[in-house]
Write a protein that holds these residues in place. Structure first.
Motif, mmCIF file in Angstrom:
data_model
loop_
_atom_site.group_PDB
_atom_site.id
_atom_site.type_symbol
_atom_site.label_atom_id
_atom_site.label_comp_id
_atom_site.label_asym_id
_atom_site.label_seq_id
_atom_site.Cartn_x
_atom_site.Cartn_y
_atom_site.Cartn_z
ATOM 1 N N ARG A 251 39.523 32.222 45.639
ATOM 2 C CA ARG A 251 39.263 32.500 44.221
ATOM 3 C C ARG A 251 39.893 33.863 43.906
ATOM 4 N NH1 ARG A 251 35.270 31.785 40.124
ATOM 5 N NH2 ARG A 251 35.022 29.667 40.851
ATOM 6 N N SER B 103 41.243 34.601 40.519
ATOM 7 C CA SER B 103 41.218 34.985 39.102
ATOM 8 C C SER B 103 40.181 34.135 38.381
ATOM 9 C CB SER B 103 42.597 34.777 38.473
ATOM 10 O OG SER B 103 42.905 33.403 38.446
ATOM 11 N N GLY B 104 40.091 34.321 37.073
ATOM 12 C CA GLY B 104 39.206 33.464 36.275
ATOM 13 C C GLY B 104 38.085 34.196 35.577
ATOM 14 N N GLY B 105 37.889 35.471 35.863
ATOM 15 C CA GLY B 105 36.832 36.219 35.182
ATOM 16 C C GLY B 105 35.446 35.858 35.680
ATOM 17 N N GLY B 106 34.438 36.561 35.159
ATOM 18 C CA GLY B 106 33.055 36.297 35.563
ATOM 19 C C GLY B 106 32.753 36.843 36.939
ATOM 20 N N SER B 107 31.609 36.450 37.476
ATOM 21 C CA SER B 107 31.169 37.013 38.752
ATOM 22 C C SER B 107 31.640 36.197 39.953
ATOM 23 C CB SER B 107 29.641 37.090 38.762
ATOM 24 O OG SER B 107 29.108 35.790 38.549
ATOM 25 N N SER C 296 23.971 40.675 38.199
ATOM 26 C CA SER C 296 25.104 40.017 37.547
ATOM 27 C C SER C 296 26.141 41.041 37.087
ATOM 28 C CB SER C 296 24.589 39.206 36.360
ATOM 29 O OG SER C 296 25.653 38.719 35.624
ATOM 30 N N GLU C 297 25.667 42.159 36.554
ATOM 31 C CA GLU C 297 26.605 43.186 36.077
ATOM 32 C C GLU C 297 27.391 43.786 37.239
ATOM 33 O OE1 GLU C 297 24.758 46.305 33.812
ATOM 34 O OE2 GLU C 297 26.665 47.340 33.476
ATOM 35 N N THR D 182 29.988 41.185 38.229
ATOM 36 C CA THR D 182 31.037 41.008 37.218
ATOM 37 C C THR D 182 32.010 42.186 37.246
ATOM 38 O OG1 THR D 182 29.419 39.854 35.870
ATOM 39 C CG2 THR D 182 31.441 40.507 34.782
ATOM 40 N N ARG D 183 31.460 43.390 37.358
ATOM 41 C CA ARG D 183 32.330 44.573 37.362
ATOM 42 C C ARG D 183 33.149 44.648 38.652
ATOM 43 N NH1 ARG D 183 31.792 48.373 33.441
ATOM 44 N NH2 ARG D 183 30.180 47.918 31.899
ATOM 45 N N ALA E 123 36.033 42.196 38.341
ATOM 46 C CA ALA E 123 37.154 42.677 37.523
ATOM 47 C C ALA E 123 38.074 43.572 38.351
ATOM 48 C CB ALA E 123 36.617 43.431 36.315
ATOM 49 N N GLU F 109 39.962 41.352 41.177
ATOM 50 C CA GLU F 109 41.035 40.507 40.657
ATOM 51 C C GLU F 109 42.360 41.275 40.654
ATOM 52 O OE1 GLU F 109 40.259 38.766 36.821
ATOM 53 O OE2 GLU F 109 42.226 37.820 36.753
ATOM 54 N N LYS F 110 42.280 42.550 40.315
ATOM 55 C CA LYS F 110 43.496 43.363 40.304
ATOM 56 C C LYS F 110 43.923 43.694 41.734
ATOM 57 C CE LYS F 110 42.546 45.337 35.815
ATOM 58 N NZ LYS F 110 41.553 46.186 35.197
ATOM 59 N N GLU G 73 30.637 52.655 41.503
ATOM 60 C CA GLU G 73 30.275 52.039 40.219
ATOM 61 C C GLU G 73 29.027 51.167 40.376
ATOM 62 O OE1 GLU G 73 32.788 50.035 36.678
ATOM 63 O OE2 GLU G 73 32.738 48.841 38.502
ATOM 64 N N LEU H 202 35.840 48.923 31.659
ATOM 65 C CA LEU H 202 35.994 47.568 31.116
ATOM 66 C C LEU H 202 36.045 47.609 29.581
ATOM 67 C CD1 LEU H 202 33.740 45.282 33.347
ATOM 68 C CD2 LEU H 202 36.160 45.790 33.550
ATOM 69 N N ALA I 38 41.877 31.551 30.153
ATOM 70 C CA ALA I 38 41.504 31.935 31.522
ATOM 71 C C ALA I 38 40.404 31.056 32.095
ATOM 72 C CB ALA I 38 41.043 33.384 31.552
ATOM 73 N N VAL J 163 37.876 27.212 35.672
ATOM 74 C CA VAL J 163 37.878 27.869 36.972
ATOM 75 C C VAL J 163 37.919 26.900 38.142
ATOM 76 C CG1 VAL J 163 36.798 30.025 36.277
ATOM 77 C CG2 VAL J 163 35.377 28.076 36.853
ATOM 78 N N PRO K 262 42.594 28.626 36.937
ATOM 79 C CA PRO K 262 42.163 29.788 36.176
ATOM 80 C C PRO K 262 43.356 30.674 35.828
ATOM 81 C CG PRO K 262 41.639 30.099 38.475
ATOM 82 C CD PRO K 262 42.210 28.725 38.346
ATOM 83 N N GLY K 263 43.126 31.622 34.989
ATOM 84 C CA GLY K 263 44.180 32.571 34.649
ATOM 85 C C GLY K 263 43.598 33.964 34.625
ATOM 86 N N LEU L 266 41.983 36.856 33.101
ATOM 87 C CA LEU L 266 41.141 36.952 31.918
ATOM 88 C C LEU L 266 41.492 38.231 31.162
ATOM 89 C CD1 LEU L 266 38.710 35.692 30.367
ATOM 90 C CD2 LEU L 266 37.281 37.269 31.625
ATOM 91 N N ARG M 236 40.658 40.859 28.905
ATOM 92 C CA ARG M 236 39.360 41.329 28.398
ATOM 93 C C ARG M 236 39.521 41.792 26.956
ATOM 94 N NH1 ARG M 236 34.476 42.337 30.434
ATOM 95 N NH2 ARG M 236 35.146 41.487 32.416
ATOM 96 N N GLU N 198 29.499 39.272 27.270
ATOM 97 C CA GLU N 198 29.159 39.454 28.683
ATOM 98 C C GLU N 198 28.003 40.442 28.822
ATOM 99 O OE1 GLU N 198 32.433 38.808 31.607
ATOM 100 O OE2 GLU N 198 32.086 40.945 31.881
ATOM 101 N N ARG O 134 25.079 38.061 29.865
ATOM 102 C CA ARG O 134 25.202 38.022 31.324
ATOM 103 C C ARG O 134 24.493 39.229 31.928
ATOM 104 N NH1 ARG O 134 26.359 34.633 34.918
ATOM 105 N NH2 ARG O 134 28.003 35.728 36.023
ATOM 106 N N ASN O 135 24.727 40.386 31.289
ATOM 107 C CA ASN O 135 24.140 41.615 31.831
ATOM 108 C C ASN O 135 22.836 41.991 31.127
ATOM 109 O OD1 ASN O 135 26.502 41.617 33.283
ATOM 110 N ND2 ASN O 135 27.512 43.133 32.008
#
Lengths: 447, 295
Positions: free
Chosen positions: A211, A213-217, A397-398, A401-402, A405, A408-409, A433, B63, B236, B239, B243-244, B246, B248, B256, B260-261
């Motif tokens: 996995r 890419s795709g965003g989210g957690s 979750s936060e 998710t962070r 992000a 992914e990079k 963080e 972000l 994006a 999944v 996927p692509g 995303l 932001r 989010e 989500r948070n």
């Protein structure tokens, strides 16, 4: 003759249509009476015993299961009307967040670890004593943790998401590999052998679909699984508080494994088809996923030759529990529904038809395993195999998710490949963080 | 005799609409402004006042800063593409008025605006697909290597700009067409008598007269571009398969943080920042167009 005028000074109605002074009041009374009748008649007309039970699920593939339970419950409640509202998980989470505080949620709801927030806020009532006794008698209490708050049980476990390796047996045989990888080092070695390339050397079939890419957690959850199998973990608990634990050797090794596969050996690239779809299309040789893939493959690629294997050390486990959020006369029917859903016969149906692994102890899986041998890696895990879970803390979750992000990079960052110092700096910054988020919520453990 | 003031009836007649407007438009804005000063997780009864802490945290949130940067790039690019392209298309269609198929041109340009957002984004996702998409096949004819449109951080921004512009142009063309039809023919005739070419007549007569329309189109396009969400999400998503990267954007970051948070106060602070940005930019647009028209 004077024409009738109203208070604004112009003609409002014909002369022959002027009513007596009290006619307006009478018509209001008639309208009110009609309205009251319109409201009351349907209420009296419907049978007193008719009840509608709404089931809220975050897994659309579970709709047939819940409908089946509803049908079974009709022997006890003949007029029961079951409405199954199964939508995508993220949308389900949103509707829970909006409806639970206002008491407008479904009669039976599914929740994962996010239940902790609602339990803490007192939005979920305690179940009857019979349900508590049922849970204590039939479930391993380590799997009930997410449905508990301050030592009390609030929900009933139903099934769990847990990862295992899916591999294409034909591709492995073609590459001269006679079994699944056993160690995490094997995974990269296998991926190199299994990747198929075009004349220019670009991969056309990935060796190991990650996995990326795709965003989210999701990215961080998958990284956590690989991290764990390298001997590390994402968050560690100390005295009821938590701390980021991935900025270390295991974290570095896990990230290096991603970089090796994506940047160094190019056994997989972000733009390739990924996940279950790639596996079903024969565009990846192996990948790590939950058991639902088995049901998906049966529908979309029934001729695919594949097998599953447990991961070397352990896997992230996401339990899904059932709750009854509303008190009142319907709650007993709702708890009956929950209990019916957890009957062995129904849980085995769930496993066979959706491939989700039930949580209940003592189920005899042999008949299902004969039909679907790939489930073995999920229900018969080796001794010592560890199931870990996302901690039931509000910022989990936060944090994921962070971190996702950032990861992914990082996965495609060529400057990190082969550069341990750069990887360590990246992980240190990400962990800081995570710790900052924990500190904000007063959940940061001392080092 | 005591008479009821004349204004009473209109006020009473408007009251239900004003009440509705207040409930569904004004109240949420005021509530968002209020929530931005609180820490609230949507569930808890506790809602401590934190003053400007949410805004201070936003200033150093990578972000959020990435989201605001991406959204601004997208919004300005969409406006920069939409206004000239839509104006040119509107002029072309206007010049064909009365001829056969002129209605077809209008309909075909407006069509992307009425196509549902999600299927349109799905179709563009296929066009941008790195391996199977027709875009890479097309650029391949010119010897350009295939690009990872949806994975490269810069190219994925370009994809979003193209998608949003494609959707915005249809509406802008329609508005410009209405504006062009309202330009008196006598002005064009006078220009022609003075020896002006068609292009000069358009440049010196139509364009200055269209400035109020341009202001409207640019404000609407900018506001809607700052609010993009579904396009970024769809490009994006999926999944399970493809996927692509995303991209932001602000609304996505807000969602989010809210759901989500569970940081509703923090997300409200983001919404306030978005509101301020849009208000400032709209004010700047009004000023820009007004000053130029005076000059």
């Amino acid at each position: 003759m004077v024409k009738p005028v109203d208070r604004f000074g112009y003609v409002t109605r014909p002369e022959n249509n002027i009513r007596p002074a009290n006619s307006g009041r009478r018509s209001w009374r008639s309208a009110a009476l009609l309205l009251a009748l319109a409201v009351a008649v349907p209420a009296f007309a419907s049978p007193a015993s008719a009840e509608k039970l709404t089931i809220w699920s975050g897994w659309p593939d579970l709709a047939p299961f819940y409908k089946r339970i509803g049908d079974q419950l009709k022997s006890k409640y003949p007029d029961l009307d079951i409405s199954v509202e199964a939508i995508a998980l993220r949308e389900h989470e949103k509707r829970l967040a909006l409806s639970l505080p206002s008491g407008a949620a479904g009669d039976v709801i599914e929740m994962e670890v996010e239940a902790a927030r609602y339990l803490e806020a007192g939005l979920i009532p305690e179940p009857p004593a019979s349900i508590v006794a049922f849970v204590k008698a039939n479930y391993d209490m380590t799997r009930v943790k997410t449905a508990m708050y301050e030592g009390k049980i609030f929900g009933v476990p139903l099934f769990q998401g847990q990862g295992a390796l899916f591999y294409n047996t034909e591709m492995l045989a073609k590459a001269g590999l006679d079994g699944p990888p056993k160690t995490m080092a094997d995974y990269t070695a296998y991926a190199q052998k299994l990747a198929q390339r075009d004349a220019s050397g670009a991969p056309t079939v990935s060796g190991w679909s990650l996995r990326l890419s795709g965003g989210g957690s999701g990215i961080a959850e998958k990284y956590w699984t690989i991290l764990y199998n390298h001997g590390g973990t994402l968050l560690e608990e100390k005295g009821g508080k938590w701390r980021a634990a991935y900025a270390g050797e295991a974290g570095r090794t896990a990230l290096k494994q991603y970089l090796d596969n994506v940047v160094v050996y190019r056994t997989v690239t972000p733009e390739m088809k990924a996940d279950a779809e790639a596996f079903e299309l024969g565009q990846t040789a192996m990948f790590i996923r939950e058991s639902w893939v088995i049901g998906d493959v049966a529908k979309k690629a029934p001729n695919l030759k594949y097998a599953t294997a447990p991961l070397p050390k352990g896997t992230l486990m996401v339990p899904v529990d059932l709750y009854v959020p509303n008190k009142g006369p319907k709650s007993q029917i709702a708890w009956d529904f929950v209990q019916k859903a957890n009957e062995p016969e129904n849980l085995l149906w769930l496993l066979e038809n959706t491939a989700w692994v039930p949580n209940r102890k003592g189920l005899d899986y042999s008949a299902v395993l004969k039909k679907i041998p790939q489930l073995d890696a999920f229900v018969n895990v080796p001794a010592g195999h560890v199931f870990f879970t996302v901690p039931a803390i509000s910022p989990a979750s936060e944090i994921l998710t962070r971190l996702a992000a950032r990861l992914e990079k990082a996965f495609t960052d060529k400057s990190l490949a082969g550069n341990d110092a750069a990887i360590d700096a990246f992980l240190k910054s990400a962990a800081e963080e995570s710790d900052k988020i924990l500190a904000r919520e007063d959940l940061l453990a001392k080092p | 005799m005591r008479t009821t003031p004349k204004w009473l009836f209109p006020v009473l007649a408007l009251l239900p609409i004003l009440g509705l407007y207040g409930c569904i438009r004004v109240y949420p804005i005021i509530e968002t402004l209020r929530l931005s000063l609180f820490q609230w997780n949507i569930i808890s009864r506790r809602k401590p006042f934190v003053g400007f802490a949410n805004f201070i945290e936003l200033a150093s949130d990578p972000l959020f800063l990435e989201a605001i940067f991406n959204t601004t790039i997208i919004a300005f690019s969409v406006v920069a593409i939409t206004i000239p392209v839509a104006l040119a298309l509107a002029a072309l269609i206007n010049s064909r008025q009365g001829l056969r198929r002129s209605g077809v041109y209008e309909a075909s340009v407006f069509l992307p605006h009425v196509v549902s957002l999600v299927p349109a984004a799905m179709a563009w996702k296929w066009i941008f697909d790195a391996r199977l998409g027709p875009l890479n096949a097309l650029i391949g004819f010119f010897g350009i290597p295939a690009q990872s449109w949806l994975f490269d951080p810069v190219l994925s921004l370009v994809c979003l700009i193209v998608l949003c512009s494609w959707q915005a142009i249809g509406y802008a063309v329609l508005i410009f067409l209405v504006g062009l039809k309202n330009v008196p023919d006598a002005l064009y005739e006078a220009a022609r008598l003075d020896g002006a070419s068609s292009l000069q007549a358009f440049r010196y007569i139509a364009v200055p007269l269209l400035k109020p329309v341009m202001l409207y189109v640019s404000v609407i396009t900018l506001i809607s571009s700052y609010n993009i969400y579904a396009q970024a999400f769809v490009l994006a998503s999926d999944v399970q398969g493809a996927p692509g990267h995303l991209v932001r954007v602000l609304v996505l970051d807000m969602l989010e943080n809210s759901f989500r948070n569970y940081r509703v106060g923090y997300a409200a602070a983001e919404a306030v920042v978005l509101l301020v940005i849009v208000l400032v930019l709209t004010g700047a647009q009004f000023r820009l167009f007004r000053d130029r028209s005076r000059a």
